[in-house]
Scaffold this motif. Sequence first.
Motif, short mmCIF file in Angstrom:
data_model
loop_
_atom_site.label_atom_id
_atom_site.label_comp_id
_atom_site.label_asym_id
_atom_site.label_seq_id
_atom_site.Cartn_x
_atom_site.Cartn_y
_atom_site.Cartn_z
N PRO A 307 34.13 -14.36 1.02
CA PRO A 307 34.79 -13.29 1.77
C PRO A 307 36.00 -13.75 2.56
N GLY A 308 36.19 -15.05 2.70
CA GLY A 308 37.34 -15.55 3.46
C GLY A 308 37.88 -16.82 2.81
N PRO A 309 39.09 -17.24 3.22
CA PRO A 309 39.65 -18.47 2.64
C PRO A 309 38.81 -19.69 3.01
N MET A 310 38.93 -20.73 2.21
CA MET A 310 38.05 -21.88 2.34
C MET A 310 38.31 -22.66 3.63
N ILE A 311 39.44 -22.41 4.29
CA ILE A 311 39.81 -23.15 5.50
C ILE A 311 38.71 -23.07 6.57
N ARG A 312 37.93 -21.99 6.57
CA ARG A 312 36.88 -21.86 7.59
C ARG A 312 35.80 -22.94 7.45
N LEU A 313 35.74 -23.58 6.28
CA LEU A 313 34.74 -24.62 6.05
C LEU A 313 35.27 -26.02 6.38
N LYS A 314 36.58 -26.12 6.64
CA LYS A 314 37.20 -27.45 6.73
C LYS A 314 36.67 -28.27 7.90
N ALA A 315 36.68 -27.71 9.09
CA ALA A 315 36.23 -28.48 10.27
C ALA A 315 34.75 -28.85 10.16
N PRO A 316 33.87 -27.91 9.77
CA PRO A 316 32.47 -28.32 9.58
C PRO A 316 32.31 -29.45 8.56
N LEU A 317 33.10 -29.42 7.48
CA LEU A 317 33.00 -30.50 6.48
C LEU A 317 33.43 -31.83 7.09
N GLU A 318 34.48 -31.80 7.90
CA GLU A 318 34.95 -33.04 8.51
C GLU A 318 33.94 -33.56 9.54
N ASP A 319 33.27 -32.64 10.22
CA ASP A 319 32.32 -33.06 11.27
C ASP A 319 30.95 -33.47 10.70
N ALA A 320 30.54 -32.85 9.59
CA ALA A 320 29.18 -33.08 9.11
C ALA A 320 29.10 -33.82 7.78
N TRP A 321 30.06 -33.63 6.89
CA TRP A 321 29.97 -34.25 5.56
C TRP A 321 30.71 -35.57 5.49
N LYS A 322 31.88 -35.65 6.14
CA LYS A 322 32.65 -36.90 6.11
C LYS A 322 31.85 -38.07 6.68
N PRO A 323 31.14 -37.90 7.82
CA PRO A 323 30.34 -39.03 8.32
C PRO A 323 29.29 -39.48 7.31
N TYR A 324 28.72 -38.54 6.57
CA TYR A 324 27.75 -38.93 5.54
C TYR A 324 28.44 -39.73 4.44
N LEU A 325 29.65 -39.31 4.04
CA LEU A 325 30.39 -40.07 3.03
C LEU A 325 30.69 -41.49 3.53
N ASP A 326 30.79 -41.62 4.85
CA ASP A 326 31.04 -42.95 5.42
C ASP A 326 29.76 -43.75 5.61
N GLY A 327 28.63 -43.18 5.20
CA GLY A 327 27.39 -43.96 5.19
C GLY A 327 26.37 -43.59 6.23
N ARG A 328 26.63 -42.54 7.00
CA ARG A 328 25.68 -42.20 8.06
C ARG A 328 24.69 -41.12 7.63
N GLY A 329 23.41 -41.34 7.90
CA GLY A 329 22.39 -40.33 7.68
C GLY A 329 22.07 -40.10 6.22
N THR A 330 21.28 -39.05 5.97
CA THR A 330 20.88 -38.71 4.61
C THR A 330 21.66 -37.48 4.15
N ARG A 331 21.61 -37.28 2.83
CA ARG A 331 22.31 -36.12 2.28
C ARG A 331 21.79 -34.82 2.90
N ASP A 332 20.49 -34.69 2.93
CA ASP A 332 19.95 -33.41 3.39
C ASP A 332 20.17 -33.19 4.88
N GLU A 333 20.18 -34.27 5.66
CA GLU A 333 20.55 -34.13 7.08
C GLU A 333 21.98 -33.63 7.20
N ALA A 334 22.85 -34.19 6.35
CA ALA A 334 24.26 -33.79 6.39
C ALA A 334 24.42 -32.34 5.97
#
Length: 346
Positions: A307-334
């Motif tokens: 329903p909206g442009p993908m930009i609304r997901l950008k900050a959450p991805l940077e806050d929650a998914w990027k740290p996981y890509l850097d090795g922190r936590g588990t996939r499902d926690e992320a």
Amino acid sequence: MRSLLVCVFVLLGTLGHAHSALNGPFESRQASTSSAPIFRITTDEFWLNLHHFLYVLGRAEARTNDSTRDAVAGAPPEAERGLKNLAADEQRVWAESVTAYAKGLSLKDAVREAPMPAVTAAMADAGDALTLAGVPIDAATREVLERAGPIYRKTWWPAHHAANLAWRESINALVGSYGQSILGFITTTYGMQWPADGYPVHTSGYSGFGGAYSSVRGVLVISSLADSTQRLNGLETVFHEGMHQWDNQVYVALGAQARTINVRVPVDLPHALIWITASEAVRRVERAHVPLVDALGIWKLYSSGAPGPMIRLKAPLEDAWKPYLDGRGTRDEALRLLLEKIALVK
Ligand SMILES: [Zn+2]
């Protein structure tokens, strides 16, 4: 890519199983399987190339709002240049073929709207056969393609075929250098399996407005002419399209986390995860690579019927998914944290 923008998150009919959480991106890195192909790139599919050339020209004739995007904007002028050298009756047959697409298949989304995925799959199977006899498509489409075939074969196919061959050589070299590293990163990050014999990748002069897509039939089509699919962009793109084959499994994994916190899974989230993860995988082997999601201005677009442009997901991805890509936590926690943060976005 897919019709990148709409590509995604397609229900393929059978839901894959959700994988359990991992301990973190590199802790269970797969053993090297360097002898197995990651992609099997095909270059000689005459009918698939003709079908897509007519598809994008038909969209231009129908004036669809995506027909001026970079990956397809070159098709009408290229067609015009070729037509100048043709006899009047050939020009007429070609124009009628484009118009038939403009009024039919070109109005369909290539990723998911019948009969496009089935026709595209049939074209991939048809290879470079002389005719389409016995190919499972409707009679009207067969007639359009077979009438246009000889004109395409002598006028545009040599250049499209050459582009396909050059693209394959370039991408195979990059996959040879970096493929195992990228594959290890994305399969470990997602906790999912790549097929042992790799994915077939069908090259075509043109594909769709994003330069590449994969249909609900699992057919990956990549443009050999688009700027957005060359070299490192192409490397990101082939992995991106392969990762779409996990869409159902990713949605299941997201759904399991969403239930625990009573939120909904945004329909474009699996696609957003691919944009971020595939580009990061390439950046890990080549730091200068600019993520396609940024280079192509994808954030401001609507993806996957959201329903909206993908930009609304950008900050959450940077806050929650990027740290996981850097090795922190588990996939499902992320994933759970990501869903929590998205739920707070207004
Ligand atoms: Zn995509």
